[in-house]
Design an enzyme around this catalytic site. Structure first.
Site, PDB file in Angstrom:
ATOM      1  N   ARG A  51       0.839  -1.218   0.009  1.00  0.00           N
ATOM      2  CA  ARG A  51      -0.098  -0.091   0.000  1.00  0.00           C
ATOM      3  C   ARG A  51       0.856   1.355   0.057  1.00  0.00           C
ATOM      4  NH1 ARG A  51      -3.135  -1.504   5.538  1.00  0.00           N
ATOM      5  NH2 ARG A  51      -3.507  -3.615   5.026  1.00  0.00           N
ATOM      6  N   ASP A  53       0.320   5.358   1.435  1.00  0.00           N
ATOM      7  CA  ASP A  53      -0.680   6.134   2.323  1.00  0.00           C
ATOM      8  C   ASP A  53      -1.483   7.429   1.328  1.00  0.00           C
ATOM      9  OD1 ASP A  53      -1.007   4.747   4.586  1.00  0.00           O
ATOM     10  OD2 ASP A  53       0.712   6.052   5.368  1.00  0.00           O
ATOM     11  N   TYR A 111      12.642   3.796  -2.159  1.00  0.00           N
ATOM     12  CA  TYR A 111      11.724   5.019  -1.906  1.00  0.00           C
ATOM     13  C   TYR A 111      12.694   6.199  -2.067  1.00  0.00           C
ATOM     14  CZ  TYR A 111       7.705   2.317   0.138  1.00  0.00           C
ATOM     15  OH  TYR A 111       6.791   1.396   0.395  1.00  0.00           O
ATOM     16  N   ARG A 198       9.008   7.432   6.351  1.00  0.00           N
ATOM     17  CA  ARG A 198       8.670   8.898   6.764  1.00  0.00           C
ATOM     18  C   ARG A 198       9.193   9.179   8.291  1.00  0.00           C
ATOM     19  NH1 ARG A 198       2.203   8.873   5.475  1.00  0.00           N
ATOM     20  NH2 ARG A 198       2.316  10.858   6.970  1.00  0.00           N
TER      21      ARG A 198
END
Lengths: 246, 246
Positions: A51, A53, A111, A198
């Protein structure tokens, strides 16, 4: 029935994240709606590498689905381009073997996290980079990264809501560079926990601004408690850049 | 009472254009709302160099307003940055003489129009460039530009709704170049008519795709009739780039 693997990109701004949620606009639901149209209303389930966000972007998310339709892969690309909303694009379609699984067969992910360093916020970047104009001690941040790279229990660096039990993960590559007014963090690993990238970014910014000493990272890892790490950096700076398979 | 000139930039995506309209979110209304907050609810009117349409962006729009507040210009920049929504930014504030007028004193404007040339639409560019992946005959487009540059009656190249009577305008500079997957048109002139830049771009694309012959431009100018020129290119590719003053 053929199985298809797609590399997709999306601007996460107007989505409530990747996964289907009732009454919300999500990437998965837009995609499944288009597939239903292509299959005369039949439901075709889509499986992603993982997933993302709300507000988080993807440059190279990977999904798979099965379909009885057998037109050439370039026609799939064209059909998706015609039917999907303009904030999702299918970059590549490949036929894969029946046992391929977009989530279980990943060997790693990359990422990137974009921080806008301009003094004033650029209105054109407001959804695409986190605006952080304050000074940062890059040497301290590099030292902090040296303690984070490698295999650790990242309990302190994932959301307290994380459901998996084993929180040991390996960060293979982690660095940052500054170009054109952006600081870009890069993370490569086999897998990441919920909110991990994050929280790593948020913590590195606190190291860079002197709130956390670089060596404190060792203690934060040891605590295995989310409350000791820095804040969770906002979703709109984050990009799922690439998903790796064997 | 001091008069202030501001250079502002905005992402036009979520606005119904520059000018105040009832029930709509516009740049002017957001700006005047912030000024009212700064002036204890008193209305402070803002005057721009000109309007921009719905979806059209600005990199260097200019506005002026009068205010009894006399704090230093850098504090104005900070206050606007704190109070304005993130899709508008004030880049520069200057004190100007009482007779300065953002609209009447312009000596010229520069517009740019961005066309995305990638085969597939980049979801991150969907609001910032017009996606036109088809082949274009650049030589023909350059010839067409040679007939448009200079002083002409541009009645055929402005919206039929244009209210001004004198439609003679001078295009001082007009060109395009291709970089990083974008074709960028540049227009410099003393002033432009309503929709003029977008109709010029739309017409040039029809020249590039062979629908209009370059030499037909001369006849289209002569007709003084909007229906002979090409389609109006969409607003989201257009940027008010710079406004010139003496």
């Amino acid at each position: 029935m053929p199985k298809y693997k797609c590399v997709i990109a999306y601007d996460g701004t107007d989505f409530a994240g990747y996964q289907v949620q009732p009454e919300k606009r999500t990437i998965q639901s837009e995609f499944e709606e288009v597939l239903a149209k292509m299959h005369k209303g039949e439901i075709v389930k889509v499986t992603a590498s993982g997933r993302t966000d709300s507000g988080v972007h993807a440059k190279g998310q990977v999904i798979h689905f099965e379909s009885p339709l057998t037109f050439p892969t370039e026609n799939w690309v064209k059909a998706f381009s015609a039917l999907l909303p303009s904030d999702i694009v299918v970059l590549e379609v490949d036929i894969v073997s029946a046992d391929f699984h977009a989530r279980f067969h990943t060997t790693g992910k990359e990422y990137r996290y974009f921080i806008a360093r301009s003094k004033l916020q650029d209105p054109f970047q407001r959804n695409y980079a986190y605006h952080y104009p304050y000074s940062l001690d890059e040497k301290a941040m590099k030292e902090a990264i040296s303690y984070l790279i490698g295999t650790h229990d990242f309990t302190s660096f994932c959301s307290a809501k994380t459901e998996v039990i084993d929180k040991v993960r390996t960060i293979q590559e982690m660095d940052f560079n500054e170009t054109d007014g952006f600081m870009v963090f890069r993370f490569v690993g086999e897998g990441f926990l919920y909110n991990m990238v994050r929280i790593l970014v948020g913590t590195l910014l606190e190291v860079g601004s002197g709130k956390i000493a670089p060596r404190d990272i060792i203690g934060i890892l040891d605590k295995k408690d989310r409350s000791f790490a820095g804040k969770t950096a906002p979703g709109h700076g984050l990009y799922l850049w690439k998903v790796f398979y064997k």
